[in-house]
Design a protein around this motif. Structure first.
Motif, PDB file in Angstrom:
ATOM      1  N   SER A 247      -5.562  -7.071  16.491  1.00 52.51           N
ATOM      2  CA  SER A 247      -7.520  -7.490  17.189  1.00 52.51           C
ATOM      3  C   SER A 247      -7.857  -6.364  15.519  1.00 52.51           C
ATOM      4  N   GLY A 248      -6.733  -5.451  15.298  1.00 52.55           N
ATOM      5  CA  GLY A 248      -7.892  -4.335  14.695  1.00 52.55           C
ATOM      6  C   GLY A 248      -6.483  -3.409  14.802  1.00 52.55           C
ATOM      7  N   VAL A 249      -6.705  -2.460  13.583  1.00 53.19           N
ATOM      8  CA  VAL A 249      -5.950  -0.825  14.305  1.00 53.19           C
ATOM      9  C   VAL A 249      -6.076  -0.149  12.455  1.00 53.19           C
ATOM     10  N   ARG A 250      -6.344   1.499  12.548  1.00 51.63           N
ATOM     11  CA  ARG A 250      -7.059   2.099  11.507  1.00 51.63           C
ATOM     12  C   ARG A 250      -6.031   2.937  11.099  1.00 51.63           C
ATOM     13  N   HIS A 251      -5.295   3.043  10.060  1.00 43.41           N
ATOM     14  CA  HIS A 251      -3.981   4.068  10.039  1.00 43.41           C
ATOM     15  C   HIS A 251      -4.202   4.536   8.188  1.00 43.41           C
ATOM     16  N   SER A 252      -3.389   5.364   8.233  1.00 42.94           N
ATOM     17  CA  SER A 252      -3.705   6.346   6.920  1.00 42.94           C
ATOM     18  C   SER A 252      -2.036   6.723   6.815  1.00 42.94           C
ATOM     19  N   GLU A 253      -1.600   6.217   5.237  1.00 41.04           N
ATOM     20  CA  GLU A 253      -0.217   7.047   4.713  1.00 41.04           C
ATOM     21  C   GLU A 253      -0.495   7.787   3.515  1.00 41.04           C
ATOM     22  N   MET A 254       0.459   8.687   3.609  1.00 40.92           N
ATOM     23  CA  MET A 254      -0.320   9.915   2.859  1.00 40.92           C
ATOM     24  C   MET A 254       1.571  10.413   2.422  1.00 40.92           C
ATOM     25  N   ASN A 255       1.405  10.938   0.944  1.00 47.36           N
ATOM     26  CA  ASN A 255       2.724  11.296   0.428  1.00 47.36           C
ATOM     27  C   ASN A 255       2.951  12.924   1.016  1.00 47.36           C
ATOM     28  N   ASN A 256       4.086  12.732   1.999  1.00 51.93           N
ATOM     29  CA  ASN A 256       4.418  13.942   2.645  1.00 51.93           C
ATOM     30  C   ASN A 256       4.999  15.264   1.708  1.00 51.93           C
ATOM     31  N   SER A 257       4.898  15.121   0.832  1.00 53.74           N
ATOM     32  CA  SER A 257       5.674  15.987  -0.489  1.00 53.74           C
ATOM     33  C   SER A 257       4.575  16.923  -0.812  1.00 53.74           C
ATOM     34  N   GLY A 258       4.238  18.043  -1.389  1.00 52.92           N
ATOM     35  CA  GLY A 258       3.110  18.526  -1.997  1.00 52.92           C
ATOM     36  C   GLY A 258       4.602  18.153  -3.785  1.00 52.92           C
TER      37      GLY A 258
ATOM     38  N   VAL B 205       4.603   9.777  13.018  1.00 57.52           N
ATOM     39  CA  VAL B 205       5.112  10.073  12.648  1.00 57.52           C
ATOM     40  C   VAL B 205       5.620  10.086  10.831  1.00 57.52           C
ATOM     41  N   THR B 206       7.033  10.240   9.888  1.00 57.70           N
ATOM     42  CA  THR B 206       7.355  10.650   8.665  1.00 57.70           C
ATOM     43  C   THR B 206       8.271   8.875   8.959  1.00 57.70           C
ATOM     44  N   ILE B 207       8.050   8.749   7.390  1.00 54.27           N
ATOM     45  CA  ILE B 207       8.631   7.585   6.795  1.00 54.27           C
ATOM     46  C   ILE B 207       9.539   8.207   5.640  1.00 54.27           C
TER      47      ILE B 207
ATOM     48  N   ASP C 227       4.920   0.331  -4.086  1.00 57.68           N
ATOM     49  CA  ASP C 227       3.678   1.979  -4.518  1.00 57.68           C
ATOM     50  C   ASP C 227       4.144   3.445  -5.295  1.00 57.68           C
ATOM     51  N   ARG C 228       3.753   3.434  -6.094  1.00 50.37           N
ATOM     52  CA  ARG C 228       3.665   5.339  -6.016  1.00 50.37           C
ATOM     53  C   ARG C 228       3.048   6.229  -5.861  1.00 50.37           C
ATOM     54  N   ILE C 229       2.551   6.873  -5.221  1.00 47.70           N
ATOM     55  CA  ILE C 229       2.013   8.199  -4.729  1.00 47.70           C
ATOM     56  C   ILE C 229       2.318   9.456  -5.669  1.00 47.70           C
ATOM     57  N   ALA C 230       1.110   9.500  -5.991  1.00 51.44           N
ATOM     58  CA  ALA C 230       1.546  11.073  -6.254  1.00 51.44           C
ATOM     59  C   ALA C 230       1.764  11.964  -5.432  1.00 51.44           C
ATOM     60  N   PRO C 231       2.056  13.065  -5.660  1.00 60.68           N
ATOM     61  CA  PRO C 231       2.760  14.175  -4.376  1.00 60.68           C
ATOM     62  C   PRO C 231       1.134  14.600  -3.743  1.00 60.68           C
ATOM     63  N   GLY C 232       0.576  15.111  -2.275  1.00 58.15           N
ATOM     64  CA  GLY C 232       0.106  15.507  -1.596  1.00 58.15           C
ATOM     65  C   GLY C 232      -1.548  14.466  -1.637  1.00 58.15           C
ATOM     66  N   SER C 233      -1.369  13.271  -2.059  1.00 59.65           N
ATOM     67  CA  SER C 233      -1.944  11.936  -2.176  1.00 59.65           C
ATOM     68  C   SER C 233      -1.687  10.899  -1.468  1.00 59.65           C
ATOM     69  N   GLY C 234      -2.069   9.994  -1.111  1.00 61.09           N
ATOM     70  CA  GLY C 234      -2.505   8.897  -0.185  1.00 61.09           C
ATOM     71  C   GLY C 234      -3.670   8.006   0.196  1.00 61.09           C
ATOM     72  N   PHE C 235      -3.080   7.214   0.706  1.00 64.33           N
ATOM     73  CA  PHE C 235      -3.960   5.947   1.328  1.00 64.33           C
ATOM     74  C   PHE C 235      -5.024   6.866   2.900  1.00 64.33           C
ATOM     75  N   SER C 236      -6.235   7.048   2.549  1.00 66.90           N
ATOM     76  CA  SER C 236      -7.175   7.606   4.183  1.00 66.90           C
ATOM     77  C   SER C 236      -7.084   6.885   4.511  1.00 66.90           C
TER      78      SER C 236
ATOM     79  N   THR D 199       9.023  10.654   1.176  1.00 68.68           N
ATOM     80  CA  THR D 199       8.733  10.626   2.317  1.00 68.68           C
ATOM     81  C   THR D 199       7.060  10.189   2.271  1.00 68.68           C
ATOM     82  N   LEU D 200       6.805   9.300   3.842  1.00 67.04           N
ATOM     83  CA  LEU D 200       5.117   9.348   3.730  1.00 67.04           C
ATOM     84  C   LEU D 200       4.783   9.755   5.234  1.00 67.04           C
ATOM     85  N   ALA D 201       4.020  10.169   5.773  1.00 66.65           N
ATOM     86  CA  ALA D 201       3.488  10.452   6.992  1.00 66.65           C
ATOM     87  C   ALA D 201       2.560   9.375   7.267  1.00 66.65           C
ATOM     88  N   HIS D 202       3.051   8.573   8.275  1.00 63.37           N
ATOM     89  CA  HIS D 202       2.006   7.310   8.683  1.00 63.37           C
ATOM     90  C   HIS D 202       0.836   8.331  10.136  1.00 63.37           C
ATOM     91  N   LYS D 203      -0.569   8.199  10.454  1.00 66.11           N
ATOM     92  CA  LYS D 203      -1.475   8.377  11.369  1.00 66.11           C
ATOM     93  C   LYS D 203      -1.651   6.869  11.671  1.00 66.11           C
TER      94      LYS D 203
END
Length: 232
Positions: free
Chosen positions: A97-108, A83-85, A46-55, A72-76
């Motif tokens: 059994s189930g979890v929800r998360h987001s992964e966002m590009n940590n750079s603008g 955290v930041t990866i 995967d390649r994610i544009a600045p300021g974007s990501g998986f909600s 870098t990726l910002a994970h919640k």
């Protein structure tokens, strides 16, 4: 029989903010001959544009590994992790059994480039969990254990009888491919140029190993590769 999954035959998604290449069937790319191998279900580059990501979205009954290559990726997540990866780190989220998360590009301003890997656990359900660790230093062309099952002593614990290894060879190194009875092996070339048994391997290629013994991977350039050793 050993099969080479050529990088040019991967599925492709381009939404503008996301460019993704799929080794196995995923999303709009569906190929009945490429539904995974053993416990390995997904390898997406995967390649994610600045300021974007998986909600925020949900997963269950899957172990999801993320390896950041650049950026870098910002994970919640709903387990409370914020955290930041970074490159040199690997994240493992066992959805249970189930979890929800987001992964966002940590750079603008800079894109994020990473691998997203899905592994099928041996049993479904159970409490979800989150792990993150520095990738152990790899020694030349040898395989270094990154994640494994119970008793493997890996930094990250998978919920299956699976081991994930990393090699970071230099040009001229040779990397063996272990084959054992009752096991399945898949090699993913992250980057670099190599040869095996007269066949060329490049970044994005996959090697689905059968029962036959293969010669070593011979590295033409420096590179990186993952090896998945699986029971099923």
């Amino acid at each position: 029989m050993t099969l080479i999954h050529e990088n040019t035959n991967r599925g492709h998604t381009d939404t503008g903010w996301l460019r993704s290449d799929h080794t196995f069937s995923f999303g709009g790319f569906q190929d009945p001959t490429r539904m995974g191998y053993g416990a390995l279900r997904v390898i997406n580059e995967d390649r994610i544009a600045p300021g974007s990501g998986f909600s925020e979205h949900g997963h269950a009954d899957m172990d999801i590994m993320t390896i950041v290559l650049d950026g870098t990726l910002a994970h919640k997540d709903t387990l409370g992790n914020r955290v930041t990866i970074k490159p040199g780190e690997v994240q493992l989220m066992c959805a249970g059994s189930g979890v929800r998360h987001s992964e966002m590009n940590n750079s603008g301003k800079d894109p994020a480039h990473f691998l997203q890997i899905w592994l099928i656990p041996d049993t479904i359900g159970g409490a979800p969990s989150y792990q993150q660790a520095a990738i152990p230093a790899a020694a030349g062309g040898d395989w270094t254990l990154v994640a494994g099952g119970e008793g493997d002593g890996a930094a990250l614990r998978l919920n299956s009888d699976t081991r994930v290894f990393l090699a970071e060879p230099e040009a001229g190194d040779r990397t063996p491919i272990p084959v054992a009875p009752g096991r399945k092996t898949f090699v993913h070339i992250i980057e670099g140029l190599a040869m095996i048994d007269g066949e060329r391997l490049a970044g994005g290629d996959g090697l689905q190993v059968g029962d036959e013994v293969l010669p070593d991977i011979e590295w033409v350039t420096e590179g990186r590769a993952l090896l998945f050793d699986m029971r099923r």
